[in-house]
Design a protein around this motif. Structure first.
Motif, PDB file in Angstrom:
ATOM      1  N   GLY A  98       0.528  -1.467  -0.336  1.00  0.00           N
ATOM      2  CA  GLY A  98       0.549  -0.060   0.294  1.00  0.00           C
ATOM      3  C   GLY A  98       0.478   1.184  -0.005  1.00  0.00           C
ATOM      4  N   PHE A  99       0.271   2.517  -0.073  1.00  0.00           N
ATOM      5  CA  PHE A  99       1.291   3.824   0.011  1.00  0.00           C
ATOM      6  C   PHE A  99       1.543   3.781   0.277  1.00  0.00           C
ATOM      7  N   CYS A 100       1.687   3.522   2.118  1.00  0.00           N
ATOM      8  CA  CYS A 100       2.006   3.984   3.027  1.00  0.00           C
ATOM      9  C   CYS A 100       3.494   2.159   3.390  1.00  0.00           C
ATOM     10  N   GLY A 101       2.673   1.742   3.247  1.00  0.00           N
ATOM     11  CA  GLY A 101       3.497   0.377   3.694  1.00  0.00           C
ATOM     12  C   GLY A 101       5.063   0.001   2.438  1.00  0.00           C
ATOM     13  N   VAL A 149      -1.292 -12.787   1.888  1.00  0.00           N
ATOM     14  CA  VAL A 149      -2.765 -13.646   2.331  1.00  0.00           C
ATOM     15  C   VAL A 149      -3.442 -12.784   3.699  1.00  0.00           C
ATOM     16  N   ASP A 150      -4.713 -12.997   2.851  1.00  0.00           N
ATOM     17  CA  ASP A 150      -5.950 -12.117   3.474  1.00  0.00           C
ATOM     18  C   ASP A 150      -5.726 -12.496   5.106  1.00  0.00           C
ATOM     19  N   ILE A 151      -5.674 -11.515   5.946  1.00  0.00           N
ATOM     20  CA  ILE A 151      -4.972 -11.783   7.559  1.00  0.00           C
ATOM     21  C   ILE A 151      -6.134 -11.549   8.180  1.00  0.00           C
ATOM     22  N   ALA A 152      -7.419 -10.766   7.198  1.00  0.00           N
ATOM     23  CA  ALA A 152      -9.122 -11.097   8.027  1.00  0.00           C
ATOM     24  C   ALA A 152      -9.455 -12.659   7.952  1.00  0.00           C
ATOM     25  N   VAL A 192       3.362  -9.014   3.632  1.00  0.00           N
ATOM     26  CA  VAL A 192       2.234  -9.811   3.256  1.00  0.00           C
ATOM     27  C   VAL A 192       0.687  -8.620   2.863  1.00  0.00           C
ATOM     28  N   ASP A 193       0.309  -8.888   1.940  1.00  0.00           N
ATOM     29  CA  ASP A 193      -0.360  -8.125   1.519  1.00  0.00           C
ATOM     30  C   ASP A 193      -1.142  -8.562   0.808  1.00  0.00           C
ATOM     31  N   ASN A 194      -2.962  -8.853   0.838  1.00  0.00           N
ATOM     32  CA  ASN A 194      -3.974  -9.247   0.166  1.00  0.00           C
ATOM     33  C   ASN A 194      -4.078  -8.276  -1.503  1.00  0.00           C
ATOM     34  N   LEU A 195      -3.202  -7.394  -1.381  1.00  0.00           N
ATOM     35  CA  LEU A 195      -3.564  -6.561  -2.850  1.00  0.00           C
ATOM     36  C   LEU A 195      -5.461  -5.845  -2.716  1.00  0.00           C
ATOM     37  N   SER A 196      -5.767  -6.207  -1.866  1.00  0.00           N
ATOM     38  CA  SER A 196      -7.397  -5.780  -2.163  1.00  0.00           C
ATOM     39  C   SER A 196      -6.758  -4.096  -2.425  1.00  0.00           C
ATOM     40  N   HIS A 197      -6.280  -3.623  -2.321  1.00  0.00           N
ATOM     41  CA  HIS A 197      -6.414  -1.628  -2.097  1.00  0.00           C
ATOM     42  C   HIS A 197      -7.140  -1.874  -3.698  1.00  0.00           C
ATOM     43  N   ARG A 198      -6.049  -2.699  -4.597  1.00  0.00           N
ATOM     44  CA  ARG A 198      -5.731  -2.619  -5.725  1.00  0.00           C
ATOM     45  C   ARG A 198      -7.131  -3.704  -6.585  1.00  0.00           C
ATOM     46  N   GLN A 211      -8.737  -1.010   5.700  1.00  0.00           N
ATOM     47  CA  GLN A 211      -9.444  -0.900   4.931  1.00  0.00           C
ATOM     48  C   GLN A 211      -9.219   1.019   5.218  1.00  0.00           C
ATOM     49  N   ARG A 212      -8.294   1.970   3.950  1.00  0.00           N
ATOM     50  CA  ARG A 212      -8.357   3.365   5.040  1.00  0.00           C
ATOM     51  C   ARG A 212      -9.004   4.671   4.654  1.00  0.00           C
ATOM     52  N   ALA A 213      -9.714   3.989   3.553  1.00  0.00           N
ATOM     53  CA  ALA A 213     -10.257   5.127   3.399  1.00  0.00           C
ATOM     54  C   ALA A 213     -11.888   5.578   3.731  1.00  0.00           C
ATOM     55  N   ASP A 258     -15.630  -5.400   9.230  1.00  0.00           N
ATOM     56  CA  ASP A 258     -14.970  -7.247   9.255  1.00  0.00           C
ATOM     57  C   ASP A 258     -13.731  -7.311   9.081  1.00  0.00           C
ATOM     58  N   ASN A 259     -13.176  -6.315   8.324  1.00  0.00           N
ATOM     59  CA  ASN A 259     -11.858  -6.513   7.292  1.00  0.00           C
ATOM     60  C   ASN A 259     -11.082  -5.717   8.569  1.00  0.00           C
ATOM     61  N   ASN A 260     -10.694  -4.671   9.234  1.00  0.00           N
ATOM     62  CA  ASN A 260      -9.908  -4.186  10.188  1.00  0.00           C
ATOM     63  C   ASN A 260      -9.972  -4.850  11.823  1.00  0.00           C
ATOM     64  N   VAL A 318     -17.319   5.665   9.654  1.00  0.00           N
ATOM     65  CA  VAL A 318     -16.962   3.323  10.053  1.00  0.00           C
ATOM     66  C   VAL A 318     -15.649   3.663  10.060  1.00  0.00           C
ATOM     67  N   TYR A 319     -15.484   3.886   9.196  1.00  0.00           N
ATOM     68  CA  TYR A 319     -13.684   3.365   8.859  1.00  0.00           C
ATOM     69  C   TYR A 319     -12.655   4.273  10.475  1.00  0.00           C
ATOM     70  N   HIS A 320     -13.249   5.678  10.766  1.00  0.00           N
ATOM     71  CA  HIS A 320     -12.490   5.954  12.016  1.00  0.00           C
ATOM     72  C   HIS A 320     -13.196   4.783  13.120  1.00  0.00           C
ATOM     73  N   ILE A 372      -2.915  12.716   8.002  1.00  0.00           N
ATOM     74  CA  ILE A 372      -3.406  12.517   6.548  1.00  0.00           C
ATOM     75  C   ILE A 372      -1.801  12.696   6.233  1.00  0.00           C
ATOM     76  N   VAL A 373      -1.841  11.663   5.210  1.00  0.00           N
ATOM     77  CA  VAL A 373      -0.503  11.534   4.655  1.00  0.00           C
ATOM     78  C   VAL A 373      -0.443  12.411   3.412  1.00  0.00           C
ATOM     79  N   TRP A 374       0.860  13.265   3.329  1.00  0.00           N
ATOM     80  CA  TRP A 374       1.062  13.439   1.996  1.00  0.00           C
ATOM     81  C   TRP A 374       2.267  13.400   0.963  1.00  0.00           C
ATOM     82  N   SER A 418     -13.479   1.835  13.436  1.00  0.00           N
ATOM     83  CA  SER A 418     -12.684   0.660  13.435  1.00  0.00           C
ATOM     84  C   SER A 418     -11.565   0.800  14.361  1.00  0.00           C
ATOM     85  N   LYS A 419     -10.784   2.252  13.647  1.00  0.00           N
ATOM     86  CA  LYS A 419      -9.624   2.054  14.655  1.00  0.00           C
ATOM     87  C   LYS A 419      -9.511   2.683  15.907  1.00  0.00           C
ATOM     88  N   SER A 420     -10.970   3.096  16.703  1.00  0.00           N
ATOM     89  CA  SER A 420     -11.393   3.171  17.770  1.00  0.00           C
ATOM     90  C   SER A 420     -10.828   1.946  18.649  1.00  0.00           C
TER      91      SER A 420
HETATM   92  P1  NAD Z   1      -3.259   1.592   1.517  1.00  0.00           P
HETATM   93  O1  NAD Z   1      -4.880   1.050   1.564  1.00  0.00           O
HETATM   94  O2  NAD Z   1      -2.676   2.084   0.297  1.00  0.00           O
HETATM   95  O3  NAD Z   1      -2.266   0.457   2.094  1.00  0.00           O
HETATM   96  C1  NAD Z   1      -2.913  -1.065   2.612  1.00  0.00           C
HETATM   97  C2  NAD Z   1      -2.696  -2.171   2.399  1.00  0.00           C
HETATM   98  O4  NAD Z   1      -3.491  -3.389   3.272  1.00  0.00           O
HETATM   99  C3  NAD Z   1      -3.039  -2.099   1.130  1.00  0.00           C
HETATM  100  O5  NAD Z   1      -2.572  -2.495   0.257  1.00  0.00           O
HETATM  101  C4  NAD Z   1      -4.402  -3.246   1.274  1.00  0.00           C
HETATM  102  O6  NAD Z   1      -4.109  -4.341   0.277  1.00  0.00           O
HETATM  103  C5  NAD Z   1      -3.252  -4.297   2.822  1.00  0.00           C
HETATM  104  N1  NAD Z   1      -5.290  -5.059   2.709  1.00  0.00           N
HETATM  105  C6  NAD Z   1      -6.053  -4.002   3.398  1.00  0.00           C
HETATM  106  N2  NAD Z   1      -6.768  -5.467   4.404  1.00  0.00           N
HETATM  107  C7  NAD Z   1      -5.541  -6.696   4.238  1.00  0.00           C
HETATM  108  C8  NAD Z   1      -5.871  -7.413   4.413  1.00  0.00           C
HETATM  109  N3  NAD Z   1      -7.673  -8.009   5.146  1.00  0.00           N
HETATM  110  N4  NAD Z   1      -5.441  -8.274   4.081  1.00  0.00           N
HETATM  111  C9  NAD Z   1      -3.638  -8.442   3.631  1.00  0.00           C
HETATM  112  N5  NAD Z   1      -3.600  -7.009   3.164  1.00  0.00           N
HETATM  113  C10 NAD Z   1      -4.181  -6.278   3.579  1.00  0.00           C
HETATM  114  O7  NAD Z   1      -3.095   2.817   3.104  1.00  0.00           O
HETATM  115  P2  NAD Z   1      -2.765   3.362   3.433  1.00  0.00           P
HETATM  116  O8  NAD Z   1      -3.086   4.330   2.934  1.00  0.00           O
HETATM  117  O9  NAD Z   1      -1.033   2.716   3.017  1.00  0.00           O
HETATM  118  O10 NAD Z   1      -2.450   3.486   5.069  1.00  0.00           O
HETATM  119  C11 NAD Z   1      -2.204   1.805   5.754  1.00  0.00           C
HETATM  120  C12 NAD Z   1      -2.372   2.611   7.460  1.00  0.00           C
HETATM  121  O11 NAD Z   1      -1.916   3.537   7.606  1.00  0.00           O
HETATM  122  C13 NAD Z   1      -4.145   1.955   7.254  1.00  0.00           C
HETATM  123  O12 NAD Z   1      -4.077   1.865   8.264  1.00  0.00           O
HETATM  124  C14 NAD Z   1      -3.983   4.250   7.787  1.00  0.00           C
HETATM  125  O13 NAD Z   1      -5.524   3.245   8.524  1.00  0.00           O
HETATM  126  C15 NAD Z   1      -3.322   4.073   8.108  1.00  0.00           C
HETATM  127  N6  NAD Z   1      -3.418   5.652   8.146  1.00  0.00           N
HETATM  128  C16 NAD Z   1      -3.202   5.985   6.641  1.00  0.00           C
HETATM  129  C17 NAD Z   1      -3.715   7.106   6.764  1.00  0.00           C
HETATM  130  C18 NAD Z   1      -3.067   8.360   4.623  1.00  0.00           C
HETATM  131  O14 NAD Z   1      -3.046   9.249   4.886  1.00  0.00           O
HETATM  132  N7  NAD Z   1      -3.060   7.378   4.274  1.00  0.00           N
HETATM  133  C19 NAD Z   1      -3.426   8.025   7.288  1.00  0.00           C
HETATM  134  C20 NAD Z   1      -3.290   7.770   8.553  1.00  0.00           C
HETATM  135  C21 NAD Z   1      -3.233   6.378   9.274  1.00  0.00           C
END
Ligand code: NAD
Length: 397
Positions: free
Chosen positions: A10-13, A73-76, A30-36, A100-102, A118-120, A188-190, A218-220, A192-194
């Protein structure tokens, strides 16, 4: 260290995995590529052309001489898969980005609300249960968000995770209790984080897991030193109405001749951090694990706070774009103040990158270069917080 990066595509990972690999750690993504997959579902694409995961890993091997392992692997959903991978890798640390981060996507409809919870929650809980079942002492670093605290700012600084409150009983005896700083999730996203926070609190206390929860702004920004090394390593740049963050929306609008669409008055204040600092902060957190038996270490991971209108004016001052106020799809205060302590990372030596210093470079390096891939149809917010909201449209260029 052996480090597992959950959500490492993902974007941060992705940039975090590269940095940790460059620093000499043995990294498994480890990623299930769900963002793609969700990109496909929404009919959107990153502005930057992101290579598939095999090409990314091959490019990293080519430019760095280091290899990163990858497991889909889908870790959820696949607890056994996650547990056997943890047992095989026996990590010293696990960085957990895999959620799921949006916020807008989580508010889209009943299916996405249920999917996000469910996922988070399952992802986080499966990880905690597996660490306990395998008796692993890996340091868990989770990416949480400043957004859990809501945006009803009353001018008081948000501390790093905890609040001392005075209580008294009916006999008039007084005492102090240290509680998790109250959350006020706005989506609902926030939410899940709470809920994640309570899971961490329980497992740190009950099973003495070592946990750091990074409450990130917020990451920029897009690129880091490592993602710049090859085109196949480029990081994602989301700008669509669901996954695009506010600054990315402003940048693509400005560069493509559209007015900057400010939701509502733009008085909403948010916390921001550059992606290069995200990566640095995760590395710093990994280098300073809490001892076993300590409460969850909560660190605010932000560089600065800015109002949405302030960010728009900054982008306008660099690009000459106009501002256009459109309906706000969210249910939130028209304006708020936000102050949050970032003392821990400051103490550890972080000198954060600020918007006013690095925005121009971002505009030219990424948004100008890939402007031919811009699709204006995907910019307006489509997810509405309540039925009363009206769907947005992008004003004419
Ligand atoms: P992202 O969606 O780009 O990355 C998340 C990755 O996790 C994706 O590649 C997705 O495929 C994978 N993933 C999701 N569910 C999964 C599952 N069940 N099993 C395996 N892989 C799974 O999001 P991001 O922007 O990189 O955010 C990463 C984390 O940072 C998130 O937890 C988010 O809440 C947190 N965060 C992000 C921001 C931001 O501005 N981007 C801000 C605050 C916090």
């Amino acid at each position: 260290m052996r480090i597992m990066v959950l959500g490492g595509d993902g974007f941060c990972g992705w940039p975090t995995a590269l940095r940790l690999s460059r620093d000499g750690h043995e990294v498994t993504i480890v990623d299930n590529l769900s963002h793609r997959r969700i990109d496909g579902e929404l009919g959107v694409e990153s502005l930057t052309p992101i290579a598939d995961i095999d090409e990314r890993l091959a490019a990293w091997q080519r430019v760095s001489g280091r290899s990163i392992a990858f497991r889909n692997v889908d870790i959820a959903q696949d607890y056994d898969g996650l547990r056997s991978l943890l047992s095989e890798v026996d990590p010293d640390a696990v960085v957990h980005f895999a959620e799921q981060r949006a916020a807008p996507y989580s508010m889209r409809n009943s299916a996405t609300k249920r999917y996000t919870i469910d996922n988070n929650i399952n992802a986080t809980h499966n990880l905690l249960v597996a660490l306990v079942e395998l008796d692993l002492d890996a340091h868990l670093v989770h990416l949480g968000t400043m957004g859990v605290y809501g945006y009803s700012g009353d001018g008081f600084e948000i501390p790093e995770g905890y609040l001392d409150v005075s209580v008294s009983n009916t006999e008039g005896q007084a005492a102090t209790r240290c509680i998790l700083y109250p959350t006020q999730p706005g989506s609902v996203y926030h939410l899940s984080k709470s809920l994640d926070q309570l899971l961490f609190q329980f497992y740190a206390r009950n099973d003495r897991l070592r946990i750091t929860d990074l409450h990130q702004g917020i990451v920029w920004g897009t690129q880091t030193e490592e993602t710049r090394l090859d085109d196949a390593l480029v990081n994602r740049f989301d700008y669509d109405g669901d996954y695009g963050t506010v600054l990315n929306r402003f940048l693509v609008e400005a560069v493509n001749g559209y007015p900057l669409t400010v939701h509502g008055s733009g008085g909403q204040t948010r916390a921001f951090i550059n992606i290069q600092d995200t990566v640095r902060c995760v590395a710093l957190a990994l280098a300073h694990p809490p001892p076993r038996g300590e409460r969850v270490r909560i660190i605010n991971q932000l560089a600065e706070t800015q109002s949405v209108k302030g960010v728009a004016e900054l982008v306008a001052s660099i690009t000459g774009a106009q501002l256009a106020h459109v309906d706000n799809p969210r249910k939130e205060a028209e304006s708020n103040s936000l102050q949050a302590s970032n003392q821990t990372f400051r103490t550890l030596g972080l000198e954060p990158i600020l918007l006013r210093d690095a925005l121009l470079n971002e505009t030219l390096e990424v948004v100008e270069r890939f402007k031919h891939r811009f699709n204006p149809d995907v910019v307006p917010a489509r997810s509405l917080w309540t039925r009363e909201n009206r769907p947005g449209v992008l004003p004419d260029p």
